[in-house]
Design a protein around this motif. Sequence first.
Motif, PDB file in Angstrom:
ATOM      1  N   GLU A  40       0.724  -1.055  -0.049  1.00  0.00           N
ATOM      2  CA  GLU A  40      -0.114   0.079   0.062  1.00  0.00           C
ATOM      3  C   GLU A  40       0.986   1.118   0.090  1.00  0.00           C
ATOM      4  O   GLU A  40       0.474   2.204  -0.581  1.00  0.00           O
ATOM      5  N   SER A  61      -4.528   7.243  -3.605  1.00  0.00           N
ATOM      6  CA  SER A  61      -4.889   7.963  -2.470  1.00  0.00           C
ATOM      7  C   SER A  61      -5.207   7.117  -1.528  1.00  0.00           C
ATOM      8  O   SER A  61      -5.629   6.171  -1.622  1.00  0.00           O
ATOM      9  N   TYR A  62      -5.027   7.621  -0.194  1.00  0.00           N
ATOM     10  CA  TYR A  62      -5.481   6.778   0.867  1.00  0.00           C
ATOM     11  C   TYR A  62      -6.858   6.606   0.992  1.00  0.00           C
ATOM     12  O   TYR A  62      -7.234   5.489   1.214  1.00  0.00           O
ATOM     13  N   THR A  66      -0.377   4.151   7.860  1.00  0.00           N
ATOM     14  CA  THR A  66      -0.156   5.673   7.474  1.00  0.00           C
ATOM     15  C   THR A  66       1.126   6.281   8.469  1.00  0.00           C
ATOM     16  O   THR A  66       1.075   7.332   8.186  1.00  0.00           O
ATOM     17  N   ARG A  76       0.608   4.182  -3.011  1.00  0.00           N
ATOM     18  CA  ARG A  76       0.403   5.675  -2.801  1.00  0.00           C
ATOM     19  C   ARG A  76       1.287   6.544  -3.592  1.00  0.00           C
ATOM     20  O   ARG A  76       1.224   7.488  -4.051  1.00  0.00           O
ATOM     21  N   LEU A  89       2.027  10.130   4.076  1.00  0.00           N
ATOM     22  CA  LEU A  89       0.817  10.270   2.899  1.00  0.00           C
ATOM     23  C   LEU A  89       1.365  11.462   2.038  1.00  0.00           C
ATOM     24  O   LEU A  89       0.641  11.394   0.992  1.00  0.00           O
TER      25      LEU A  89
END
Length: 429
Positions: A106, A115-116, A349, A110, A322
């Motif tokens: 993940e 996007s998250y 994150t 990104r 992020l």
Amino acid sequence: MTFDGPQAEIKASTVIRNIGQLVTVAQQPIAGASGPLQVIQDAALAIYKGTIVWVGTEDEGEPWFQQAATASKDGIKIIDAQGAVITPGFVDSHTHLVFAGDRAEEFHLRRAGVSYGELLAQGHGILTTMTATRKADTETLLTLARERLASMRQHGTTTVEIKTGYGLDMITEEACLRIINSLNAFEDTAITPLERMRIVPTFLGAHSIPPEYRDRRSEYVELVIEQMLPAFVGLARFCDVFCEREAFTEEESRRILTRAQELGYNLKLHADQLSPSGGARLAAELGATSADHLDHASDSDLDAMREAGVVATLLPGCSYTLRSPYPAARRFLDHGLHVALATDFNPGTSYCENMQMILGLAMSEMDMSLEEALTATTINGARALALQDQVGSVEVGKQCELALWSIKDYREIGYHFGTNLVQSALVER
């Protein structure tokens, strides 16, 4: 042992002497201390059964040390800090420490432009960790959690809040809460002061809608309200909710938190991280202890939080991971809020257990001074856990939770980066 000190007769079981700088972060003026952090040069302190009973200069304490040198029969312990800088231990007031698996894939998606929010909508993110956590056995989860806590302690953290939220069913959420409670070795006499940590458990069953409830989300909300919350009373001090468009609506969050409050939980919120979700307003309305993230909170939200006494917890590790704008700490401070900083340690994150890194990001990217950042990672972190009367500063009457630094001046914190500057963390009881 009882000492005849400069002010009054004081009983002590441990004395720490030869402290180069004692950064007390005291909330009341201390004789001989200076600056916004109430720093004492050439300091010493005395502790009795885990509670700080005296703070002052080495010269003031010298008569005590002479007595202590001949008082071995009383079992007094003398610690020579060898000129080290000592601060309160870090208080990490927002972590998701109990989980299995990782989200490295993940992380790279990104960086490829996903996007998250898109990952959450696709069933990645929290749900990826949920799947791995549900599959893991208790011993695996406990071992992983202990390893992460050890790393936090090595970097100077002495108090840690730990949330559930990667089980999202009755069985796994309860298992995670019991693991968190088993980690709380603060009162364990078999644990040494260099190993002991204070753990604060938080129930975050409202972290995401699990896949089996995707088409009947109202049933999952009812499960949290009617079954999980009553069942976990006594296992968690706080109830938290991820109030966000991709998670739980403002009204769903209100229902969950109102019921939690009725059952005796203190409240926290993941608020306004990805969008203006209403979380900060709700935190003020319900008198939550803290609202966390707050990237999209409005000025009126911040005013409402200040009036309600809600601590603003900022999480720069998320912005770093992020690659999103950092929250402007100056705006929160100018609104008169108590601002805390925390790692948000989690696999997706903010995969960081190092509060020194978070403090450095706050200084370099969020316009905080060293004094503001140290306050945010100690006493204000304690405020975000309703523990400000117990920990977060070095003052008479507080619990002894300290970080000993391998530096000669506290102003090296945030300046010398990319390495661990903490020599050890010490928690007396």
